[in-house]
Design an enzyme around this catalytic site. Structure first.
Site, PDB file in Angstrom:
ATOM      1  N   ARG A 190       0.842  -1.194   0.000  1.00  0.00           N
ATOM      2  CA  ARG A 190       0.000   0.000   0.000  1.00  0.00           C
ATOM      3  C   ARG A 190       0.877   1.245   0.000  1.00  0.00           C
ATOM      4  NH1 ARG A 190      -3.344  -2.878  -1.500  1.00  0.00           N
ATOM      5  NH2 ARG A 190      -5.394  -3.364  -0.630  1.00  0.00           N
ATOM      6  N   HIS A 201      -1.160  -0.190  -9.683  1.00  0.00           N
ATOM      7  CA  HIS A 201      -1.796  -1.126  -8.748  1.00  0.00           C
ATOM      8  C   HIS A 201      -2.334  -2.362  -9.490  1.00  0.00           C
ATOM      9  CE1 HIS A 201      -4.020  -1.419  -4.651  1.00  0.00           C
ATOM     10  NE2 HIS A 201      -3.821  -2.620  -5.170  1.00  0.00           N
TER      11      HIS A 201
HETATM   12  P1  NDP Z   1      -1.452 -11.523   5.165  1.00  0.00           P
HETATM   13  O1  NDP Z   1      -2.430 -11.013   6.174  1.00  0.00           O
HETATM   14  O2  NDP Z   1      -1.553 -12.930   4.740  1.00  0.00           O
HETATM   15  O3  NDP Z   1       0.033 -11.317   5.698  1.00  0.00           O
HETATM   16  C1  NDP Z   1       0.443 -10.166   6.323  1.00  0.00           C
HETATM   17  C2  NDP Z   1       1.866 -10.349   6.836  1.00  0.00           C
HETATM   18  O4  NDP Z   1       2.313  -9.123   7.407  1.00  0.00           O
HETATM   19  C3  NDP Z   1       1.946 -11.404   7.946  1.00  0.00           C
HETATM   20  O5  NDP Z   1       3.160 -12.114   7.851  1.00  0.00           O
HETATM   21  C4  NDP Z   1       1.934 -10.547   9.189  1.00  0.00           C
HETATM   22  O6  NDP Z   1       2.560 -11.138  10.332  1.00  0.00           O
HETATM   23  C5  NDP Z   1       2.743  -9.364   8.745  1.00  0.00           C
HETATM   24  N1  NDP Z   1       2.480  -8.194   9.588  1.00  0.00           N
HETATM   25  C6  NDP Z   1       1.311  -7.576   9.837  1.00  0.00           C
HETATM   26  N2  NDP Z   1       1.474  -6.562  10.697  1.00  0.00           N
HETATM   27  C7  NDP Z   1       2.779  -6.565  11.034  1.00  0.00           C
HETATM   28  C8  NDP Z   1       3.575  -5.778  11.903  1.00  0.00           C
HETATM   29  N3  NDP Z   1       3.045  -4.773  12.620  1.00  0.00           N
HETATM   30  N4  NDP Z   1       4.879  -6.058  12.018  1.00  0.00           N
HETATM   31  C9  NDP Z   1       5.425  -7.075  11.313  1.00  0.00           C
HETATM   32  N5  NDP Z   1       4.724  -7.864  10.462  1.00  0.00           N
HETATM   33  C10 NDP Z   1       3.425  -7.603  10.323  1.00  0.00           C
HETATM   34  O7  NDP Z   1      -1.558 -10.541   3.913  1.00  0.00           O
HETATM   35  P2  NDP Z   1      -1.312 -10.893   2.385  1.00  0.00           P
HETATM   36  O8  NDP Z   1       0.029 -11.499   2.248  1.00  0.00           O
HETATM   37  O9  NDP Z   1      -2.471 -11.643   1.828  1.00  0.00           O
HETATM   38  O10 NDP Z   1      -1.351  -9.434   1.722  1.00  0.00           O
HETATM   39  C11 NDP Z   1      -0.462  -8.426   2.115  1.00  0.00           C
HETATM   40  C12 NDP Z   1      -0.876  -7.088   1.498  1.00  0.00           C
HETATM   41  O11 NDP Z   1      -0.581  -7.063   0.115  1.00  0.00           O
HETATM   42  C13 NDP Z   1      -2.371  -6.788   1.533  1.00  0.00           C
HETATM   43  O12 NDP Z   1      -2.774  -6.316   2.804  1.00  0.00           O
HETATM   44  C14 NDP Z   1      -2.495  -5.718   0.466  1.00  0.00           C
HETATM   45  O13 NDP Z   1      -2.300  -4.449   1.037  1.00  0.00           O
HETATM   46  C15 NDP Z   1      -1.336  -6.014  -0.490  1.00  0.00           C
HETATM   47  N6  NDP Z   1      -1.811  -6.469  -1.806  1.00  0.00           N
HETATM   48  C16 NDP Z   1      -1.472  -5.729  -2.908  1.00  0.00           C
HETATM   49  C17 NDP Z   1      -1.867  -6.132  -4.155  1.00  0.00           C
HETATM   50  C18 NDP Z   1      -1.467  -5.382  -5.368  1.00  0.00           C
HETATM   51  O14 NDP Z   1      -1.981  -5.666  -6.455  1.00  0.00           O
HETATM   52  N7  NDP Z   1      -0.552  -4.443  -5.276  1.00  0.00           N
HETATM   53  C19 NDP Z   1      -2.688  -7.342  -4.349  1.00  0.00           C
HETATM   54  C20 NDP Z   1      -2.965  -8.052  -3.135  1.00  0.00           C
HETATM   55  C21 NDP Z   1      -2.531  -7.616  -1.910  1.00  0.00           C
HETATM   56  P3  NDP Z   1       2.013 -12.534  10.945  1.00  0.00           P
HETATM   57  O15 NDP Z   1       2.487 -13.576   9.957  1.00  0.00           O
HETATM   58  O16 NDP Z   1       2.679 -12.636  12.246  1.00  0.00           O
HETATM   59  O17 NDP Z   1       0.519 -12.420  11.002  1.00  0.00           O
HETATM   60  C1  OXD Z   2      -5.706  -6.300  -2.828  1.00  0.00           C
HETATM   61  C2  OXD Z   2      -5.228  -5.408  -3.833  1.00  0.00           C
HETATM   62  O1  OXD Z   2      -5.635  -5.952  -1.665  1.00  0.00           O
HETATM   63  O2  OXD Z   2      -5.540  -5.625  -5.002  1.00  0.00           O
HETATM   64  O3  OXD Z   2      -6.168  -7.395  -3.174  1.00  0.00           O
HETATM   65  O4  OXD Z   2      -4.512  -4.468  -3.549  1.00  0.00           O
END
Ligand code: NDP
Ligand code: OXD
Length: 317
Positions: free
Chosen positions: A232, A280
């Site tokens: 993001r 994006h």
């Molecule tokens: P998940 O919820 O599966 O994973 C999030 C990860 O971040 C976990 O490992 C989590 O830790 C870690 N995390 C969260 N908060 C913290 C923190 N404060 N400190 C350290 N680590 C932290 O999310 P996804 O992998 O499914 O997606 C990640 C992001 O990717 C989405 O939220 C979205 O914003 C972005 N995205 C972007 C897209 C694009 O097209 N550009 C498409 C899809 C997603 P823990 O393992 O301990 O829970």
């Molecule tokens: C998502 C994205 O969060 O597209 O899936 O950014």
């Protein structure tokens, strides 16, 4: 003998302005025959709606949905669920996890990191200048730091490790990912940053992660490091990023996301020579692969169970 009746599926609305909503509706009905799916903005009597599938819904779109029990994101991010005051605490929240989307993200990140490792931008510039000359490139010596080891981050980290990169990952809780050094906590972040030549961001946007990539963090990266942000725009302090690029601390930034989207035409990112920009698109949500997953969550909801990939309000993702 009597058999238990299949619970009635919730009356469902799709609110995803700008997306091909009829395509989502067709895919959902194919995955859950008989499901009643209404499309924004023609929602009929909104007091009948029990579940909503959302992507960037307009403010107030959920007003009057007194029977709402499930709010499901059509993407992996869930800020639009957590920030909507019409979604009360009693409403179950779900986020999108789809192996097809994970595959897209892995390919996007691998492409970005490989381009950096072979200095594709440098060779493109040399071609434009008619220059036949070998460059010094990091290749497999590029050390990758992955912020976030969830569904997407873990898969991308593992793929990069499989290509021979040294990969360190960071998460909130302790994780194990094959081939990846996994760290957590503040000390873990410091350790990762100090040993990272290419920082990839796949964190969710929460109160804890907003603005994480700021001047302080960028100053601790080895000089000449690269940033790949596919999570993001709100994770990055944009003025700090520009300053780090301009003083040479950071060699490049590959940005799929920005604080304001679409990026305003007057924004300096558009013409910055060290920024690679995409709108994006790293990993799109695809109706045909996601519909069976959404249908399963709707069936679970009908049976009084949580959706497949629930959002935890207290952690913000
Ligand atoms: P998940 O919820 O599966 O994973 C999030 C990860 O971040 C976990 O490992 C989590 O830790 C870690 N995390 C969260 N908060 C913290 C923190 N404060 N400190 C350290 N680590 C932290 O999310 P996804 O992998 O499914 O997606 C990640 C992001 O990717 C989405 O939220 C979205 O914003 C972005 N995205 C972007 C897209 C694009 O097209 N550009 C498409 C899809 C997603 P823990 O393992 O301990 O829970
Ligand atoms: C998502 C994205 O969060 O597209 O899936 O950014």
């Amino acid at each position: 003998m009597t058999t238990a009746a299949t619970p009635r599926l919730p009356v469902t609305a799709i609110i995803a302005p700008g997306w091909d909503q009829p395509r989502w509706q067709r895919a959902l009905v194919a995955a859950a025959p008989g499901l009643e799916v209404r499309l924004w903005p023609d929602l009929g009597d909104v007091s009948e709606i029990e579940a909503v599938l959302l992507w960037k819904q307009p403010a107030g779109a959920l007003a009057g949905m007194s029977r709402l029990g499930l709010a499901q994101s059509l993407g992996a991010g869930v800020e639009h669920l957590l920030n909507d005051p019409a979604i009360g605490d009693h409403v179950a929240l779900g986020r999108a996890v789809d192996p097809a989307m994970t595959g897209e993200m892995v390919r996007f990140v691998v492409h970005a990191v490989l381009a950096i490792s072979v200095d594709a931008a440098g060779y493109r510039a040399q071609q434009a200048a008619g220059l036949w000359e070998e460059r010094s490139v990091p290749g497999g010596a590029l050390r990758v730091g992955m912020l976030g080891l969830g569904e997407l981050g873990a898969a991308a980290a593992q793929a990069l490790a499989g290509l021979g990169f040294t990969v360190t990952g960071w998460s909130r809780s302790a994780r194990q990912v094959a081939g990846v050094t996994c760290l957590s906590g503040a000390d873990g972040l410091n350790q990762l940053i100090a040993g990272t030549d290419c920082l990839v961001n796949l964190l969710p946007l929460t109160d804890e992660t907003r603005g994480l990539i700021d001047a302080r963090l960028l100053a601790r990266l080895p000089r000449g490091a690269h940033l790949v942000n596919v999570a993001r725009g709100g994770h990055v302090v944009e003025a700090d990023l520009l300053a780090a690029l301009d003083d040479g601390r950071l060699a490049s930034a590959t940005l799929d996301v920005t604080a304001v989207e679409p990026l305003p035409q007057s924004h300096p990112f558009w013409s910055h020579p060290k920024i690679v920009l995409t709108p994006h698109v790293a990993a799109a949500s695809t109706p045909e692969t996601m519909a069976p997953i959404l249908a399963e969550s709707l069936r679970r909801h009908a049976a009084g169970r949580p959706p497949l990939d629930p959002v935890e309000r207290t952690r913000g993702y």
